[in-house]
Write an enzyme that holds these catalytic residues in place. Structure first.
Site, PDB file in Angstrom:
ATOM      1  N   GLN A  19     -33.185  45.466 -11.842  1.00  0.00           N
ATOM      2  CA  GLN A  19     -32.034  45.170 -12.697  1.00  0.00           C
ATOM      3  C   GLN A  19     -30.793  45.870 -12.148  1.00  0.00           C
ATOM      4  O   GLN A  19     -30.826  47.061 -11.843  1.00  0.00           O
ATOM      5  CB  GLN A  19     -32.332  45.622 -14.142  1.00  0.00           C
ATOM      6  CG  GLN A  19     -31.292  45.200 -15.148  1.00  0.00           C
ATOM      7  CD  GLN A  19     -31.212  43.686 -15.330  1.00  0.00           C
ATOM      8  OE1 GLN A  19     -32.206  42.975 -15.227  1.00  0.00           O
ATOM      9  NE2 GLN A  19     -30.021  43.183 -15.582  1.00  0.00           N
ATOM     10  N   LYS A  65     -35.694  39.651 -21.100  1.00  0.00           N
ATOM     11  CA  LYS A  65     -36.572  39.118 -20.054  1.00  0.00           C
ATOM     12  C   LYS A  65     -38.042  39.319 -20.434  1.00  0.00           C
ATOM     13  O   LYS A  65     -38.857  38.420 -20.281  1.00  0.00           O
ATOM     14  CB  LYS A  65     -36.260  39.781 -18.707  1.00  0.00           C
ATOM     15  CG  LYS A  65     -34.919  39.323 -18.125  1.00  0.00           C
ATOM     16  CD  LYS A  65     -34.501  40.098 -16.872  1.00  0.00           C
ATOM     17  CE  LYS A  65     -33.087  39.673 -16.471  1.00  0.00           C
ATOM     18  NZ  LYS A  65     -32.587  40.332 -15.257  1.00  0.00           N
ATOM     19  N   ASP A  71     -35.165  37.024  -8.005  1.00  0.00           N
ATOM     20  CA  ASP A  71     -33.726  37.003  -8.295  1.00  0.00           C
ATOM     21  C   ASP A  71     -32.949  36.292  -7.183  1.00  0.00           C
ATOM     22  O   ASP A  71     -31.781  35.948  -7.370  1.00  0.00           O
ATOM     23  CB  ASP A  71     -33.184  38.432  -8.446  1.00  0.00           C
ATOM     24  CG  ASP A  71     -32.911  38.808  -9.899  1.00  0.00           C
ATOM     25  OD1 ASP A  71     -32.746  37.894 -10.724  1.00  0.00           O
ATOM     26  OD2 ASP A  71     -32.854  40.015 -10.186  1.00  0.00           O
TER      27      ASP A  71
HETATM   28  N1  GUN Z   1     -27.436  42.160 -13.605  1.00  0.00           N
HETATM   29  C1  GUN Z   1     -26.638  41.182 -14.070  1.00  0.00           C
HETATM   30  N2  GUN Z   1     -27.224  39.979 -13.864  1.00  0.00           N
HETATM   31  C2  GUN Z   1     -28.397  40.221 -13.247  1.00  0.00           C
HETATM   32  C3  GUN Z   1     -29.450  39.383 -12.783  1.00  0.00           C
HETATM   33  O1  GUN Z   1     -29.423  38.155 -12.861  1.00  0.00           O
HETATM   34  N3  GUN Z   1     -30.496  40.022 -12.215  1.00  0.00           N
HETATM   35  C4  GUN Z   1     -30.551  41.374 -12.083  1.00  0.00           C
HETATM   36  N4  GUN Z   1     -31.613  41.899 -11.481  1.00  0.00           N
HETATM   37  N5  GUN Z   1     -29.606  42.162 -12.492  1.00  0.00           N
HETATM   38  C5  GUN Z   1     -28.527  41.592 -13.085  1.00  0.00           C
END
Ligand code: GUN
Length: 282
Positions: free
Chosen positions: A96, A52, A119
């Site tokens: 996350q 990211k 998100d």
């Molecule tokens: N863990 C697995 N996929 C994601 C996601 O798309 N966003 C976040 N914040 N955590 C994750």
């Protein structure tokens, strides 16, 4: 058979986003900012966060990564998310997942203001999605819808089967497909006749986290298959939830792992962040 190339599509989207990010910086005299909270040291989460951050750099978004120890208390974690979200140079915030077991995910996510919820995991954004109203949609379902659109896959009236009912992928995916006029079936670990249901799908989206679980006998000839899985096979090689080699021979389109949904998820995170920043500026 057409290979759904998420890597290439995501690169195109990042190109479009970098123009918008540069225009934002030009207008506002500062960059768009994304705040990322990483609690503990889950190895997969470390990789996702690194990807990211790299993607942010590529499009000209500044990333602010807040690393917190696995033993952090609930109160401290909530305060840290709140402080990051209160920073005016941060236009989007994500925590996350998964979090260490002792933490209450719901309360921590609730500290992200809805306008910075890039998100789309907040109760408000999930509620808006369920009501077919405008809101921020979580990144993986949005990335899959974008792939279906760019590959001209008709959803209206089609039977879409979603395997998996997680809050991050399965549920919002089913709602997005429903909002796009598909006839939607959601399958999960308690589903009976999984094989028959999957074999009736025009569009099959699989997000269960089991290596090569969906075999050729479970898919319809000519179907469109989207694989959200991210697993290691018996040789330690990255693979999806779909037995790609055998299923690919039978279907009209399929997304590979890696290079399918994964890069699109990150591109949509950047897109949600640019959207959030542009909303604050007007
Ligand atoms: N863990 C697995 N996929 C994601 C996601 O798309 N966003 C976040 N914040 N955590 C994750």
């Amino acid at each position: 058979m057409t290979l759904i190339d998420g890597k290439q599509t995501a690169a195109e989207i990042r190109g479009e986003l970098s123009l918008r990010a540069a225009a934002f910086e030009e207008r506002n005299g500062r960059k768009i900012g994304l705040g990322v909270v990483l609690i503990g040291n889950d190895p997969a989460s470390e990789v996702y966060v690194r990807n990211k951050v790299r993607a942010c750099e590529e499009v000209g978004i500044s990333s602010h990564v807040l690393r917190l120890p696995a033993e952090i208390s609930q109160e401290e974690a909530e305060r840290a998310v709140e402080a990051l979200a209160g920073d005016h140079s941060v236009h989007g915030v994500l925590v996350q997942l998964p979090l260490p077991r002792h933490l209450d995910e719901r309360k921590i996510l609730a500290k992200i203001p809805v306008e910075k919820d890039v998100d789309g995991f907040s109760e408000q954004n999930m509620g808006l999605l369920a009501l077919h109203r405008e809101g921020t949609v979580s990144c993986t379902p949005r990335g899959i819808m974008e792939l279906l659109k760019r590959y001209h896959v008709e959803t209206r009236g089609k039977h879409a089967v979603v395997v998996g009912r997680s809050n991050i992928v399965g549920r919002p995916m089913a709602l997005r497909l429903l909002n796009a006029d598909a006839t939607v079936t959601v399958c999960h670990s308690k589903t009976q006749n999984l094989k028959e249901i999957c074999a009736g799908a025009d569009i099959l989206v699989v997000a269960i986290g089991r290596a090569k679980y969906i075999t050729a006998d479970m898919v319809k000839e000519g179907a469109v298959v989207i694989d959200v899985g991210m697993n290691r096979d018996e040789n330690g090689k990255l693979c999806g939830d779909v037995d790609f080699e055998n299923v690919a021979e039978k279907v009209s389109m399929i997304s590979p792992v890696p290079g399918g949904v994964g890069p699109m998820t990150i591109a949509m995170l950047l897109s949600n962040t640019v959207d959030a920043a542009e909303r604050t500026a007007v």
